[in-house]
Design a protein around this motif. Structure first.
Motif, mmCIF file in Angstrom:
data_model
loop_
_atom_site.group_PDB
_atom_site.id
_atom_site.type_symbol
_atom_site.label_atom_id
_atom_site.label_comp_id
_atom_site.label_asym_id
_atom_site.label_seq_id
_atom_site.Cartn_x
_atom_site.Cartn_y
_atom_site.Cartn_z
ATOM 1 N N VAL A 174 -2.918 4.855 2.152
ATOM 2 C CA VAL A 174 -2.250 4.510 1.008
ATOM 3 C C VAL A 174 -0.629 4.726 0.940
ATOM 4 C CG1 VAL A 174 -2.288 4.381 -1.484
ATOM 5 C CG2 VAL A 174 -4.317 4.703 -0.518
ATOM 6 N N ARG A 175 -0.523 5.787 1.035
ATOM 7 C CA ARG A 175 1.052 6.135 0.950
ATOM 8 C C ARG A 175 1.916 5.280 2.211
ATOM 9 N NH1 ARG A 175 4.904 10.300 2.919
ATOM 10 N NH2 ARG A 175 3.199 11.098 4.329
ATOM 11 N N SER A 176 1.279 5.456 3.248
ATOM 12 C CA SER A 176 1.980 4.459 4.358
ATOM 13 C C SER A 176 1.948 3.073 3.907
ATOM 14 C CB SER A 176 1.487 4.741 5.537
ATOM 15 O OG SER A 176 1.378 5.874 5.935
ATOM 16 N N GLY A 177 0.985 2.504 3.426
ATOM 17 C CA GLY A 177 0.745 0.954 3.065
ATOM 18 C C GLY A 177 1.591 0.650 2.070
ATOM 19 N N LEU A 178 1.946 1.466 0.678
ATOM 20 C CA LEU A 178 2.872 1.306 0.008
ATOM 21 C C LEU A 178 4.405 1.398 0.468
ATOM 22 C CD1 LEU A 178 1.271 3.180 -3.000
ATOM 23 C CD2 LEU A 178 1.260 0.874 -2.450
ATOM 24 N N ASN A 179 4.688 2.387 1.237
ATOM 25 C CA ASN A 179 5.896 2.704 1.827
ATOM 26 C C ASN A 179 6.274 1.249 2.745
ATOM 27 O OD1 ASN A 179 6.507 4.942 0.456
ATOM 28 N ND2 ASN A 179 5.556 6.177 2.113
ATOM 29 N N SER A 180 5.541 0.615 3.237
ATOM 30 C CA SER A 180 5.574 -0.383 4.245
ATOM 31 C C SER A 180 6.173 -1.519 3.282
ATOM 32 C CB SER A 180 4.319 -1.016 4.929
ATOM 33 O OG SER A 180 3.271 -1.504 4.178
ATOM 34 N N ILE A 181 6.300 -1.723 2.228
ATOM 35 C CA ILE A 181 6.719 -2.621 1.401
ATOM 36 C C ILE A 181 8.280 -2.814 1.327
ATOM 37 C CG2 ILE A 181 6.642 -4.194 -0.804
ATOM 38 C CD1 ILE A 181 3.844 -3.757 0.664
ATOM 39 N N ASP A 182 8.808 -4.180 1.649
ATOM 40 C CA ASP A 182 10.125 -4.135 2.009
ATOM 41 C C ASP A 182 10.870 -3.644 0.521
ATOM 42 O OD1 ASP A 182 12.812 -4.785 3.095
ATOM 43 O OD2 ASP A 182 12.590 -6.714 1.915
ATOM 44 N N LYS A 183 11.929 -2.904 0.771
ATOM 45 C CA LYS A 183 12.609 -2.370 -0.428
ATOM 46 C C LYS A 183 13.325 -3.794 -1.302
ATOM 47 C CE LYS A 183 11.496 1.776 0.502
ATOM 48 N NZ LYS A 183 10.290 2.235 -0.349
ATOM 49 N N LEU A 219 -4.030 10.108 -5.102
ATOM 50 C CA LEU A 219 -3.346 10.829 -4.502
ATOM 51 C C LEU A 219 -2.038 10.055 -3.764
ATOM 52 C CD1 LEU A 219 -5.918 13.263 -2.886
ATOM 53 C CD2 LEU A 219 -4.325 13.790 -4.920
ATOM 54 N N GLY A 220 -2.205 8.980 -2.785
ATOM 55 C CA GLY A 220 -1.289 8.445 -2.048
ATOM 56 C C GLY A 220 -0.311 7.733 -3.276
ATOM 57 N N THR A 221 -0.546 7.216 -4.214
ATOM 58 C CA THR A 221 0.278 6.858 -5.155
ATOM 59 C C THR A 221 0.943 7.709 -5.898
ATOM 60 O OG1 THR A 221 -1.477 5.019 -5.791
ATOM 61 C CG2 THR A 221 0.380 5.399 -7.610
ATOM 62 N N LEU A 222 0.364 8.911 -6.281
ATOM 63 C CA LEU A 222 1.436 10.233 -6.685
ATOM 64 C C LEU A 222 2.341 10.702 -5.568
ATOM 65 C CD1 LEU A 222 -1.274 12.347 -8.410
ATOM 66 C CD2 LEU A 222 0.609 10.963 -9.532
ATOM 67 N N ARG A 223 2.121 10.424 -4.547
ATOM 68 C CA ARG A 223 3.050 10.758 -3.178
ATOM 69 C C ARG A 223 4.117 9.696 -3.301
ATOM 70 N NH1 ARG A 223 1.037 13.743 1.897
ATOM 71 N NH2 ARG A 223 3.380 14.287 1.960
ATOM 72 N N TYR A 224 3.725 8.605 -3.433
ATOM 73 C CA TYR A 224 4.715 7.364 -3.372
ATOM 74 C C TYR A 224 5.640 7.437 -4.439
ATOM 75 C CZ TYR A 224 6.535 2.423 -3.316
ATOM 76 O OH TYR A 224 7.133 1.425 -3.538
ATOM 77 N N THR A 225 5.405 7.853 -5.581
ATOM 78 C CA THR A 225 6.090 7.914 -6.806
ATOM 79 C C THR A 225 7.508 8.874 -6.625
ATOM 80 O OG1 THR A 225 5.006 9.639 -7.855
ATOM 81 C CG2 THR A 225 4.293 7.278 -8.395
#
Length: 216
Positions: A107-116, A40-46
């Motif tokens: 999970v979503r917050s962790g993925l979004n924390s990666i530097d663009k 779910l977190g990955t789907l929201r991240y996409t």
């Protein structure tokens, strides 16, 4: 208080059997909720328009419902439409759905924390979106989300006690039965339950602190 009577071999065995069921429910629910939450977190991240909105609706709905209500729904409502589960699996499914929604936000917050910048550098080096996510974003995101994930798993273990309402023979259910045999057993049984919960949760909290120190 009758510690000697409460801690007799049959009574200790009865309580420990309940704690074993608590751990079984917790372990299975942790594994399943982590898988569900990661998906779910990955789907929201996409940020795929329709998928993201649908996923957000499901997650927000589950997060804003009381876990107790979800457990009741699994055990009492679903059998009315022909879907019947034992107290054990009713609890596991309820915990998986509720905690999975919570974990998805971690999970979503962790993925979004990666530097663009890292993502752009990976893309410019020839990696496609999936390769960038798998090799760059996900490994770093998992490291950063490890401490809050462990904290969520601790909450999940404690939440298993709510299954007492559907007569799952977990530790608190067995403590209640033992207390019904003799009022003098209540406090000793509760103390033992508290010690068992503390040992497992404190061990998990130590793991969480160590993971956090490694990340920092």
């Amino acid at each position: 208080m009758d510690f000697s009577g409460a801690y007799s071999i049959p009574n200790l065995t009865f309580i420990l059997k309940g704690f074993l069921i608590t751990l079984e429910v917790a372990v299975i629910s942790i594994i399943l909720s982590f898988i569900l939450g990661t998906m779910l977190g990955t789907l929201r991240y996409t940020r795929m328009p329709v998928v993201t909105q649908l996923t957000a609706f499901v997650v927000d709905t589950l997060r804003n419902l009381p876990l107790l209500l979800i457990i009741f729904f699994m055990r009492i409502v679903l059998p009315q439409v022909g879907i019947s589960m034992s107290p054990f699996w009713s609890t596991v499914v309820a915990l998986t759905l509720f905690e999975g929604a919570m974990i998805s936000e971690i999970v979503r917050s962790g993925l979004n924390s990666i530097d663009k910048g890292q993502i752009e550098a990976a893309r410019s080096s020839g990696l496609n979106y999936i390769q960038t996510f798998w090799h760059i974003v996900l490994p770093q995101g998992l490291r950063r989300m490890s401490p809050p994930l462990v904290s969520q798993f601790i909450s999940l273990l404690k939440d298993t006690s709510l299954a007492i309402i559907i007569s799952l023979p977990e530790i608190m259910h067995n403590v209640q039965i033992l207390g019904g045999q003799s009022f003098n057993y209540v406090i000793p049984a509760l103390i033992l339950a508290a010690v068992l919960y503390f040992i497992v949760n404190y061990t998990l909290s130590i793991i969480a602190r160590r993971l956090e120190s490694k990340i920092n």
